[in-house]
Motif scaffolding. Structure first.
Motif, PDB file in Angstrom:
ATOM      1  N   ARG A  54     -18.118 -48.990  61.278  1.00  0.00           N
ATOM      2  CA  ARG A  54     -18.540 -47.803  62.014  1.00  0.00           C
ATOM      3  C   ARG A  54     -17.399 -46.804  62.176  1.00  0.00           C
ATOM      4  O   ARG A  54     -17.535 -45.813  62.877  1.00  0.00           O
ATOM      5  CB  ARG A  54     -19.088 -48.194  63.393  1.00  0.00           C
ATOM      6  N   ASN A  55     -16.271 -47.094  61.560  1.00  0.00           N
ATOM      7  CA  ASN A  55     -15.163 -46.140  61.581  1.00  0.00           C
ATOM      8  C   ASN A  55     -15.647 -44.844  60.927  1.00  0.00           C
ATOM      9  O   ASN A  55     -16.091 -44.853  59.780  1.00  0.00           O
ATOM     10  CB  ASN A  55     -13.958 -46.711  60.824  1.00  0.00           C
ATOM     11  N   ILE A  56     -15.577 -43.729  61.672  1.00  0.00           N
ATOM     12  CA  ILE A  56     -16.165 -42.507  61.100  1.00  0.00           C
ATOM     13  C   ILE A  56     -15.278 -41.889  60.027  1.00  0.00           C
ATOM     14  O   ILE A  56     -15.720 -41.020  59.308  1.00  0.00           O
ATOM     15  CB  ILE A  56     -16.544 -41.450  62.173  1.00  0.00           C
ATOM     16  N   CYS A  57     -14.045 -42.350  59.925  1.00  0.00           N
ATOM     17  CA  CYS A  57     -13.221 -41.935  58.790  1.00  0.00           C
ATOM     18  C   CYS A  57     -13.332 -42.975  57.674  1.00  0.00           C
ATOM     19  O   CYS A  57     -12.322 -43.423  57.132  1.00  0.00           O
ATOM     20  CB  CYS A  57     -11.776 -41.750  59.218  1.00  0.00           C
ATOM     21  N   CYS A  58     -14.544 -43.349  57.338  1.00  0.00           N
ATOM     22  CA  CYS A  58     -14.746 -44.441  56.382  1.00  0.00           C
ATOM     23  C   CYS A  58     -14.483 -43.972  54.958  1.00  0.00           C
ATOM     24  O   CYS A  58     -14.381 -42.782  54.673  1.00  0.00           O
ATOM     25  CB  CYS A  58     -16.150 -44.994  56.514  1.00  0.00           C
ATOM     26  N   THR A  60     -15.114 -43.463  50.812  1.00  0.00           N
ATOM     27  CA  THR A  60     -16.208 -43.030  49.938  1.00  0.00           C
ATOM     28  C   THR A  60     -17.117 -44.198  49.599  1.00  0.00           C
ATOM     29  O   THR A  60     -18.343 -44.072  49.589  1.00  0.00           O
ATOM     30  CB  THR A  60     -15.601 -42.465  48.633  1.00  0.00           C
ATOM     31  N   GLU A  63     -19.449 -44.849  52.442  1.00  0.00           N
ATOM     32  CA  GLU A  63     -20.448 -43.774  52.518  1.00  0.00           C
ATOM     33  C   GLU A  63     -21.530 -43.959  51.455  1.00  0.00           C
ATOM     34  O   GLU A  63     -22.724 -43.839  51.728  1.00  0.00           O
ATOM     35  CB  GLU A  63     -19.779 -42.415  52.246  1.00  0.00           C
ATOM     36  N   PHE A  87      -9.866 -41.796  52.480  1.00  0.00           N
ATOM     37  CA  PHE A  87      -9.184 -40.551  52.778  1.00  0.00           C
ATOM     38  C   PHE A  87      -8.502 -40.028  51.518  1.00  0.00           C
ATOM     39  O   PHE A  87      -7.335 -39.668  51.514  1.00  0.00           O
ATOM     40  CB  PHE A  87      -8.150 -40.792  53.893  1.00  0.00           C
ATOM     41  N   MET A 185      -6.319 -55.397  60.461  1.00  0.00           N
ATOM     42  CA  MET A 185      -7.223 -54.281  60.680  1.00  0.00           C
ATOM     43  C   MET A 185      -8.634 -54.811  60.882  1.00  0.00           C
ATOM     44  O   MET A 185      -9.599 -54.340  60.299  1.00  0.00           O
ATOM     45  CB  MET A 185      -7.169 -53.280  59.511  1.00  0.00           C
ATOM     46  N   SER A 227      -7.727 -55.395  67.027  1.00  0.00           N
ATOM     47  CA  SER A 227      -8.490 -54.307  67.623  1.00  0.00           C
ATOM     48  C   SER A 227      -8.587 -53.099  66.695  1.00  0.00           C
ATOM     49  O   SER A 227      -9.250 -52.131  67.034  1.00  0.00           O
ATOM     50  CB  SER A 227      -7.923 -53.864  68.974  1.00  0.00           C
ATOM     51  N   ASP A 228      -7.947 -53.149  65.552  1.00  0.00           N
ATOM     52  CA  ASP A 228      -8.030 -52.013  64.639  1.00  0.00           C
ATOM     53  C   ASP A 228      -9.207 -52.196  63.681  1.00  0.00           C
ATOM     54  O   ASP A 228      -9.499 -53.296  63.233  1.00  0.00           O
ATOM     55  CB  ASP A 228      -6.716 -51.833  63.872  1.00  0.00           C
ATOM     56  N   THR A 229      -9.838 -51.085  63.369  1.00  0.00           N
ATOM     57  CA  THR A 229     -11.109 -51.076  62.682  1.00  0.00           C
ATOM     58  C   THR A 229     -10.933 -50.446  61.321  1.00  0.00           C
ATOM     59  O   THR A 229     -10.617 -49.276  61.217  1.00  0.00           O
ATOM     60  CB  THR A 229     -12.102 -50.235  63.500  1.00  0.00           C
ATOM     61  N   THR A 231     -11.401 -48.785  57.629  1.00  0.00           N
ATOM     62  CA  THR A 231     -12.218 -47.706  57.077  1.00  0.00           C
ATOM     63  C   THR A 231     -13.143 -48.205  55.983  1.00  0.00           C
ATOM     64  O   THR A 231     -13.918 -47.434  55.446  1.00  0.00           O
ATOM     65  CB  THR A 231     -11.294 -46.642  56.472  1.00  0.00           C
TER      66      THR A 231
END
Lengths: 407, 407
Positions: A54-58, A60, A63, A87, A185, A227-229, A231
């Motif tokens: 659910r990381n919104i900076c996922c 490609t 997506e 990214f 992560m 706790s890190d999610t 991408t």
């Protein structure tokens, strides 16, 4: 080279799945001499379900995967290791589309039936030339074992991760074989790493998605390393249908519960292995929360404990410092009453009704913490909500691995 | 004994505050030979305001302090170091009440005008006999310096923390002198440690509270060391009124802005010192977020970055791994668009519009990270919201300190 985690488990004997073929290539996404490109060919008629970060900076890949899942069919899976391609803008997308085109040409299938995952460094475009050369060589490579594929999808993992289970559905013996990667992560609220589960069962796409979402919520979504999610986190479930059972369409179908149970077992097994390979982990920690107002609240409290650097370092130090558990409960943002709290390490209750138990034996609690598998129990005393969250301790190893990851 | 943080700053010259007297005692709350009990006597007419932890498993001292603040008057402050007296039930409360009774008898004032704070280990009742003996000796002790008091309230701090400022209010020169402690279990969404600010200004209690809440929101509530939230955090602001100005009652009064600005300066100074003493810190990090949908959203994004173990370890490793910053933005749960993001280290922009800047000079970014003070800038590209959050890196030192705190 990282040392193997002291909490590692052996790779299991894993049965083949009818309709699934694995192959590897050396794409050299990093400066290393190992297989880092995995191809899974899936026979016509394979259904697929997925859960994603659910990381919104996922990335490609995530997506596109989210879109592809909607049509429910899969013919191929490509997994790139060492480069997350997240990214990376248009260049990153070009590389993924090139891979999909190559593989779908080879398989003679629509492009959207080819799934691509990538993990590793963020922000460096996946090198399209290396990907294409790798895919070219892989399409004609010999099949490989589950273990080799599990190894090829790893990045900072210190051991390959596999799990298998079986069930009887519609009178047929069906099998699940699954591989996963991940060691940092890692945090829930989504799929938490890469995981691929293959079964020969026949299952309708919509129900396949429901089964995966349900299994995910109590397994991959209940683990945390730091706790890190990511991408890029992705779990895909492929069902080839080759077992020949009447396709499962809902939990009401005979055999659906047996399948769900086997799937849950595989997901929990892989989730635990990821925690066991948590970066720098020396302890496997189960946080069992009971007495919360509901299960969701119990999970949030469990995560607050499991993500607390002070709790994790106390466990690393084999220190029965239950005060830090109290602190973590208090910051979880969930209903709790300090004067109702009870806390245990293993079977040793150390606090009840908001204070230390007068005659508790700290030596017993400490002895429990000296083991590699640790249980922290917290009873909130308010209701029937319960959840278990799994994590690992926070050690010098985590710092060593992450303070110098890119070089 | 812990080594002094490499980011430590010298203790400032701090002027006395008319109406404030400091004294120390050795209560031996732990097995150490140092002053660990601090008494501040405040002259009749002193007003007080406070902000407290939002951890719902807070200490008795915090519970009582929240109530006491409502009457707005203070005559004494006792600070215990080495024992947080949190999660200690009725016995913990007895010790606090005994201290309040002793001090209020001595000062001949109502009990609720005596404030008590305790920090240190959680779950061990404050030893009432030691507290009482300590208070007995302190009431007749000689006055001590700001520096000695700042030292006496510390626990795992590696340097004493003080700050001072002045302003002209109603034609009078007014002064603020303040001390604080804290180096771990530091996270915002509340006051974040112990902080005591003293001023000779005359300020009405309700406005004093407003001034403190406003100063707190941009200082102590914008720092984080480890995302963990103490059960004891408290910031108190005492105004003796001895400067003789016409009492300030609102921001409309002449001089109110000057006072607010001096107060903000003191709070920021102390907040930064706490981060500089973050357990194991080797870098002071300012995370500057702009372009968020609003200021609150910018702060949440800043905190997600500042609390990310992967970002903090990358900075420790002097690694310009901006991909981890992207990851942290993405998990913040706030509006953001991957393809609008821009990121810089110091003045070196490394990413813009969702991808690395082609010709960015990684050597410049890395050179910035080699300094002890690091700036991470993130532009979200959606609005005008901005916030700065301060934190430190995550190093082996943090693990060493926290894996063995109690022994």
């Amino acid at each position: 080279m990282l040392e193997t985690s002291p909490l590692a488990v052996p790779f299991p004997e894993m049965p083949d799945i009818d309709g699934v073929t694995l192959r590897l290539a050396h794409a050299r996404y990093k400066d290393w001499d190992r297989a880092d490109l995995t191809f899974v060919a899936l026979e016509e008629g394979t259904h697929v379900a997925g859960v994603f970060t659910r990381n919104i900076c996922c990335s490609t890949e995530v997506e596109m995967g989210r879109e592809q899942i909607k049509q429910g069919q899969a013919r191929g899976l490509i997994v790139n290791a060492g480069n997350a391609n997240a990214f990376t803008g248009a260049r990153g997308r070009e590389a993924v589309e090139a891979i999909m085109a190559q593989v779908s040409d080879y398989l003679e299938c629509p492009k959207e039936r080819v799934f691509v995952s990538s993990t590793g460094v963020i922000g460096v475009p996946l090198p399209k030339d290396r990907a294409e050369a790798g895919v070219r060589s892989i399409l004609t490579a010999s099949p490989c074992s589950w273990r080799d594929a599990a190894q090829a999808i790893t990045t900072t993992d210190t051991f390959p991760k596999g799990a298998t289970a079986s069930a009887i559905v519609d009178g047929r013996s069906i099998t699940l074989s699954a591989i996963a990667k991940g060691s940092g992560m890692i945090a829930p609220d989504m799929a938490t790493m890469l995981g691929y589960i293959f079964t020969d069962a026949a299952i309708a796409p919509a129900f396949l998605q429901q089964l995966l979402s349900d299994a995910n919520s109590g397994s991959f979504n209940c683990i945390t390393v730091d706790s890190d999610t990511s991408t890029s986190d992705t779990v895909l479930l492929f069902a080839t249908g080759k077992a020949g059972n009447a396709p499962l369409t809902s939990y009401d179908d005979p055999g659906a519960d047996a399948f769900a149970s086997a799937l849950k077992q595989v997901c929990e097994d892989l989730a635990h292995q990821i925690v066991r390979d948590g970066e720098g982990a020396s302890k496997f920690i189960a946080v069992q929360v009971s007495g919360a107002v509901d299960n969701a609240s119990a999970r949030q409290i469990g995560l607050a404990i499991a993500n607390s650097p002070l709790v994790k370092t106390a466990i690393a130090g084999e220190d029965a410092n239950w005060g830090r558990v109290v602190m973590a409960v208090g910051k979880a943002g969930q209903p709790a009453d300090r004067d109702q709290l009870a806390i245990r390490f293993g079977n040793q209750w150390v606090a009840r009704e908001g204070r230390a138990i007068d005659d508790y034996d700290e030596a017993l609690a400490t002895a429990h913490l000296k083991q590699p598998e640790v249980e922290i129990g917290v009873d909130i005393g308010l209701g029937d909500g319960r959840a278990t969250v799994w994590t690992c301790d926070l050690t010098h190893g985590y710092i060593s691995i992450n303070a110098d990851y890119r070089s």
